[in-house]
Design a protein around this motif. Structure first.
Motif: not given
Length: 329
Positions: A184-213
């Motif tokens: 919820t802060t501007p730091a959210a635009w520059n945290d690729p590690v957290k972005g990767g973690e969220l992608a892995k978490a979504q895959k574990s829930q069945g996602a097989d296509v992820i859109y990143a904005a």
């Protein structure tokens, strides 16, 4: 010439004459850096295209912290830079404050509206491009579950999210759309590690296509998706080349065109609101040699059909920022 030397030279010229006959334009990048492979980098490409075609020069600044916004704008305005282009809605409040102090300077702000007589506000039809991305995601998904990962949790990024969800649901009403934001802060635009973690978490829930904005954070999303063997969708710039054969597409915002056009117009840039939509090629899906193996004839036909329906008005993706709601969520 370094930025400091450029600014000092500009300041000296300004002292010698009250009128700058041929001022250099300027570009201020938002947090995340000039080479974020996304939003800021698209702006940089537009400036460089203008430079290559005209032989002109321009000033540039990269934001390092929120506290620098007002200082950066005033600093450039006082050197005589004209126009001054800034990337990102976060400049809105500061620009509203300082634009009246420099009535002879033209400002261009991308991604929000500032109502001042010397400001051009460039806004993009993100829901339209994201709707197309959702159509493609739903067609490519084998699990019926797709994901969206946004950067900072702000209304602008909900425009991407909502347009995407609408496209997914219009194509497969039974599909599931997972949604996460990195902060919820501007730091959210520059945290690729957290972005990767969220992608892995979504895959574990069945996602097989992820859109990143998510600006620079999205780089981590795209990398994790490639590593995990699922597809991703890039944003702002054409990011397909980053993971050939593993990125379904990129939802491109022609930020480069808006910067190029502003620099080309110079001090004659027209104030007011400029809308960059699907019809004007302001947004589009990237199709190239890097994602060609993933795009079936059926997908191509579907995208062409929906594009025609959006540009004709037969389909109107809902804009989240009109009422802060999304009809499919």
């Amino acid at each position: 010439m370094s930025l400091m030397k450029s600014l000092l030279a500009g300041a000296a010229a300004l002292c010698l004459s009250p009128v700058v006959a041929s001022a250099d334009p300027a570009l201020i990048f938002d947090l995340g850096g000039k080479f974020d492979k996304s939003f800021n980098e698209a702006a940089y490409r537009g400036a460089e295209q203008w430079k290559a075609e005209t032989g002109g020069s321009y000033k540039e600044l990269e934001m390092q912290s929120e506290a620098q916004r007002e200082q950066a704008l005033r600093r450039l305005a006082e050197t005589g830079a004209n126009p001054i282009v800034m990337t990102g809605f976060a400049f809105g409040e500061v620009l509203t404050k300082i634009a009246p102090d420099y009535p002879e300077t033209k400002f261009v702000i991308i991604d929000t509206v500032v109502e001042q007589p010397n400001v051009q506000s460039v806004i993009f039809a993100e829901p339209e491009g994201s709707y197309l991305a959702g159509v493609l995601a739903a067609m490519a998904s084998k699990t019926g579950t797709v994901g969206f990962i946004g950067g900072m949790d702000v209304p602008l990024i909900h425009k991407f999210e909502c347009g995407y969800a609408q496209g997914v649901k219009a194509t497969n009403p039974d599909a599931k759309v997972l949604i996460n934001y990195t902060g919820t802060t501007p730091a959210a635009w520059n945290d690729p590690v957290k972005g990767g973690e969220l992608a892995k978490a979504q895959k574990s829930q069945g996602a097989d296509v992820i859109y990143a904005a998510a600006g620079g954070t999205g780089i981590g999303v795209l990398q994790a998706a490639a590593d995990e063997g699922i597809l991703s969708i890039g944003v702002d710039s054409n990011q397909n080349f980053m993971h050939p054969g593993k990125m379904l597409t990129s939802m491109v915002k022609r930020v480069d065109n808006s910067v190029y056009d502003a620099f080309k117009a110079g001090a004659e840039v027209e104030p007011g609101i400029r809308v960059m939509d699907l019809k004007s090629d302001g947004v589009s899906l990237a199709m190239d040699e890097f994602n060609a193996p993933l795009i079936t004839p059926e997908m191509t036909a579907a995208i062409e059909k929906v594009t025609a329906e959006i540009t004709s008005g037969a389909i109107t993706p809902h804009d989240y920022m009109t009422d802060n709601t999304c009809p499919v969520q």
